[in-house]
Design a protein around this motif. Structure first.
Motif, PDB file in Angstrom:
ATOM      1  N   ASP A  18      47.675  35.431  32.098  1.00 40.38           N
ATOM      2  CA  ASP A  18      48.158  36.812  32.245  1.00 40.38           C
ATOM      3  C   ASP A  18      46.929  37.759  32.836  1.00 40.38           C
ATOM      4  O   ASP A  18      46.854  38.910  32.416  1.00 40.38           O
ATOM      5  CB  ASP A  18      48.636  37.490  31.004  1.00 40.38           C
ATOM      6  CG  ASP A  18      50.097  36.669  30.689  1.00 40.38           C
ATOM      7  OD1 ASP A  18      50.874  36.313  31.565  1.00 40.38           O
ATOM      8  OD2 ASP A  18      50.340  36.500  29.263  1.00 40.38           O
ATOM      9  N   VAL A  19      46.011  37.245  33.278  1.00 44.50           N
ATOM     10  CA  VAL A  19      44.843  37.777  33.918  1.00 44.50           C
ATOM     11  C   VAL A  19      45.633  38.579  35.298  1.00 44.50           C
ATOM     12  O   VAL A  19      45.887  37.984  36.123  1.00 44.50           O
ATOM     13  CB  VAL A  19      43.599  36.958  34.446  1.00 44.50           C
ATOM     14  CG1 VAL A  19      42.732  37.999  35.114  1.00 44.50           C
ATOM     15  CG2 VAL A  19      43.280  36.175  33.091  1.00 44.50           C
ATOM     16  N   ALA A  20      45.513  39.981  35.238  1.00 46.62           N
ATOM     17  CA  ALA A  20      46.024  40.837  36.402  1.00 46.62           C
ATOM     18  C   ALA A  20      44.685  41.162  37.365  1.00 46.62           C
ATOM     19  O   ALA A  20      45.115  41.036  38.807  1.00 46.62           O
ATOM     20  CB  ALA A  20      46.195  42.034  35.863  1.00 46.62           C
ATOM     21  N   ARG A  21      43.494  41.038  37.028  1.00 49.26           N
ATOM     22  CA  ARG A  21      42.562  41.242  37.925  1.00 49.26           C
ATOM     23  C   ARG A  21      41.197  40.353  37.425  1.00 49.26           C
ATOM     24  O   ARG A  21      41.062  40.251  36.439  1.00 49.26           O
ATOM     25  CB  ARG A  21      42.167  42.746  38.302  1.00 49.26           C
ATOM     26  CG  ARG A  21      41.960  43.601  37.027  1.00 49.26           C
ATOM     27  CD  ARG A  21      41.986  45.130  37.236  1.00 49.26           C
ATOM     28  NE  ARG A  21      43.255  45.428  37.960  1.00 49.26           N
ATOM     29  CZ  ARG A  21      44.487  45.620  37.205  1.00 49.26           C
ATOM     30  NH1 ARG A  21      44.386  45.696  35.972  1.00 49.26           N
ATOM     31  NH2 ARG A  21      45.517  46.234  37.767  1.00 49.26           N
ATOM     32  N   VAL A  22      40.426  40.266  38.615  1.00 51.99           N
ATOM     33  CA  VAL A  22      39.250  39.564  38.551  1.00 51.99           C
ATOM     34  C   VAL A  22      38.087  40.735  39.126  1.00 51.99           C
ATOM     35  O   VAL A  22      38.381  40.898  40.204  1.00 51.99           O
ATOM     36  CB  VAL A  22      39.200  38.281  39.125  1.00 51.99           C
ATOM     37  CG1 VAL A  22      37.887  37.677  39.246  1.00 51.99           C
ATOM     38  CG2 VAL A  22      40.059  37.079  38.649  1.00 51.99           C
ATOM     39  N   PHE A  23      37.172  40.936  38.406  1.00 50.15           N
ATOM     40  CA  PHE A  23      36.258  41.611  38.839  1.00 50.15           C
ATOM     41  C   PHE A  23      34.845  41.089  39.173  1.00 50.15           C
ATOM     42  O   PHE A  23      34.355  40.074  38.802  1.00 50.15           O
ATOM     43  CB  PHE A  23      35.456  42.586  37.661  1.00 50.15           C
ATOM     44  CG  PHE A  23      36.756  43.330  36.972  1.00 50.15           C
ATOM     45  CD1 PHE A  23      36.996  44.742  37.646  1.00 50.15           C
ATOM     46  CD2 PHE A  23      37.498  42.845  35.850  1.00 50.15           C
ATOM     47  CE1 PHE A  23      37.984  45.305  37.134  1.00 50.15           C
ATOM     48  CE2 PHE A  23      38.497  43.790  35.471  1.00 50.15           C
ATOM     49  CZ  PHE A  23      38.816  45.014  36.061  1.00 50.15           C
ATOM     50  N   GLY A  24      34.498  40.872  40.624  1.00 53.01           N
ATOM     51  CA  GLY A  24      33.456  40.182  41.046  1.00 53.01           C
ATOM     52  C   GLY A  24      32.656  40.740  42.538  1.00 53.01           C
ATOM     53  O   GLY A  24      33.017  41.880  42.669  1.00 53.01           O
TER      54      GLY A  24
END
Length: 591
Positions: A18-24
């Motif tokens: 359920d990860v909605a976004r990845v910061f990178g």
């Protein structure tokens, strides 16, 4: 249908969690993962920061504002190194973050290859609970599953390192069941932890025996606001909070003494100095000099982590359990008693008078205490607040009254400058229909906040509510350290180390297509807050404030005050600060 590559499998597993976004931030070491994110961008979002450190802070902010485990992504070498600051913030403030880090191809490891860094050594402290190199395609997804479960179970950052060639490899067929192949799942549940009945009864006996009970509330008490108030009212107790615990309870309560410690209030200092019994709930606050004196008070501590019990103050009864279950079980065991509530309320009233006198001070330039105090009258009930590190933290702790339910977060235990902007962005992405207010000093903005304003300018048109207000306290000084030099060392301010170069913060906002509002007149502070919070786009409020307003810790020993005054006497332009400090000290002594 099986994923095409291991990188696709990684992204699919993030979606399963359920990860909605990845910061990178992009880099060739994670190119396969970036490509996989592109292929699934309808289901998971890549949020690019201007620097990997900011991506890690955003991931921590995601966890702090209720978005579940934050996920950050960086390439090998410099990208990985840049993640450390934000990951340490997660570690010290106990938040779940999963770092995905690329590595050079496996066949080149140990050759001194381009950007080759010993990542296991680099991350082994900050991600001590779980750090794993995925050396083969078969290790995924169980490595990711263990990473997420560990981050959640231990409230800490974890790291999965994936060499470039492993990312590119063909993903194995799912569900293989053979020797040496581990089949995993995303199953996870939080336990309900409650102390033994005998321990609860011992705690109740100790608390009821006290006549002057103080309650110290930390971030671990989240969700237990109801039973906390009931216990305080039954025992006639006073409440103080750690800096991280500030948002939990309504500070307008007559027995709420405000934040404890160096940044805190006189009422909190009086509460801790006068109590004979201390109940600590979900706090591991480091300001040990503000706890009761040795032998002064008996103590009960509630914490879900047994290793936190007794680490900052001697504890007589330990209650290991989650705050909600534990306090709900404790409440029925506590009969009502008078306690010392009238005295606590007098201390609270006295602090509010002191605070009012400080806000009313008129230094040569705008009073920063007034700027933050005025925000209390304008802060929307559905706002989210992000706070940076520096003098603004003091003013937030003492003068900003948060509406009930409004979250506010900062880098507390690590105390890292530059956290407000990435925190605010993470909060806004989680809840784009709610306004965000970020509070920062000019030093923090120049460190990295100005760059993340570019991120805000790039994204705001997609937000349901465009309001994202950034307060910059522009005093041309690293004011917190300047006052620490005087107070802790007895040294005068060192301008070469402390001066912050001039920068047009409001004009820069205009340049980015945002709105900039500059305020220097005390009479304009309230109208500027109203205008900023009614704007149709993000706003930078540049408040040109006075660096000479003292950061006076509550109830400072006279020796420390004299040391600070002597340091000011050695400064060529320390006269105003000297007088302001004397005035603030007189306000405290009068109450």
């Amino acid at each position: 249908m099986a994923s095409t590559t291991v990188a696709d499998g990684i992204v699919d597993r993030l979606i399963d969690w359920d990860v909605a976004r990845v910061f990178g931030y992009a880099g060739d070491g994670v190119d396969p993962i970036l490509a996989a994110l592109r292929r699934k961008e309808d289901r998971i979002e890549l949020v690019t920061a201007r620097h990997e450190e900011m991506a890690a802070f955003m991931a921590t902010g995601n966890a702090k504002y209720g978005g579940g485990p934050g996920v950050c992504l960086a390439t090998q070498g410099p990208g990985a190194i840049h993640l450390l600051q934000g990951l340490y913030d997660a570690k010290l403030d106990r938040r779940p973050v999963v770092a995905l880090v690329g590595q050079v191809v496996s066949t080149a490891l140990g050759s001194g290859y381009q950007q080759e860094v010993d990542l296991h050594t680099l991350f082994k402290d900050v991600c001590a609970q779980y750090l794993q190199v995925a050396a083969s395609p078969q290790q995924l997804p169980h490595v990711l599953d263990n990473a997420f479960r560990t981050a959640l179970a231990t409230s800490s950052p974890v790291c999965v390192i994936v060499p470039h060639d492993v990312q590119q490899a063909q993903a194995p067929e799912p569900g293989q069941q053979e020797h040496g192949i581990v089949v995993s799942s995303t199953a996870y549940a939080r336990p309900r932890t409650i102390p033994d009945v005998d321990d609860l009864e011992s705690a109740a006996d100790l608390l009821c025996a006290g006549r002057r009970v103080a309650i110290l509330v930390g971030q671990g008490a989240a969700g237990a606001e109801g039973p906390l108030r009931e216990i305080a009212e039954r025992l006639g107790a006073g409440i103080t909070t750690s800096l991280l615990g500030k948002p939990l309870l309504d500070e307008s309560l007559p027995y709420h003494c405000g934040v404890m410690g160096h940044l805190g209030t006189t009422a909190s200092a009086d509460l801790m100095a006068g109590c004979d019994t201390l109940l600590i709930v979900g706090s591991n606050d480091p300001w040990t000099e503000y706890y009761p004196a040795p032998g002064q008070a008996k103590a009960v501590q509630v914490d879900v982590a047994a290793r936190n019990i007794g680490t900052k103050f001697p504890v007589d009864v330990a209650l290991v359990g989650d705050a909600v279950s534990t306090l709900n079980a404790l409440v029925p065991l506590l009969p009502a008693q008078a306690g010392w509530r009238p005295e606590v309320e007098r201390s609270v009233t006295a602090w509010r008078e002191v605070a009012g006198q400080r806000v009313a001070q008129r230094p040569s330039r705008l009073n920063p205490q007034l700027v933050v105090h005025e925000l209390s009258e304008h802060l929307p009930a559905d706002a989210q607040v992000a706070v940076d590190v520096g003098s603004v933290t003091y003013w937030y702790a003492r003068f900003l009254r948060l509406p009930p339910g409004v979250p506010a977060h900062l880098s507390s235990t690590l105390a890292s400058m530059g956290s407000a902007m990435p925190y605010g962005i993470a909060a806004k992405l989680l809840h784009p229909d709610r306004p965000v207010v970020a509070l920062a000093g000019d030093g923090a903005m120049q460190m990295n906040g100005l760059s993340e304003l570019i991120t805000v300018a790039d994204r705001w048109r997609g937000w349901a509510d465009p309001r994202f207000v950034v307060l910059v306290l522009n005093n041309g000084d690293l004011a917190e350290v300047s006052w620490e030099q005087r107070e802790m060392e007895g040294d005068p301010r060192f301008p070469t180390s402390q001066a912050v170069p001039s920068f047009p913060y409001a004009a820069y906002a205009d340049l980015l297509g945002l709105r900039g509002l500059r305020v220097e007149d005390p009479a304009r502070v309230g109208p500027v807050w109203a205008e900023a919070l009614a704007a149709d786009r993000p706003v930078v409020v540049e408040a040109v404030v006075d660096p000479d307003v003292p950061l006076l810790p509550p109830r400072q020993p006279e020796q420390k005050v004299r040391q600070t005054l002597r340091a000011l006497e050695r400064e060529a332009e320390g006269g105003q600060a000297h007088e302001l400090l004397r005035a603030q000290r007189a306000h405290e002594e009068a109450r």
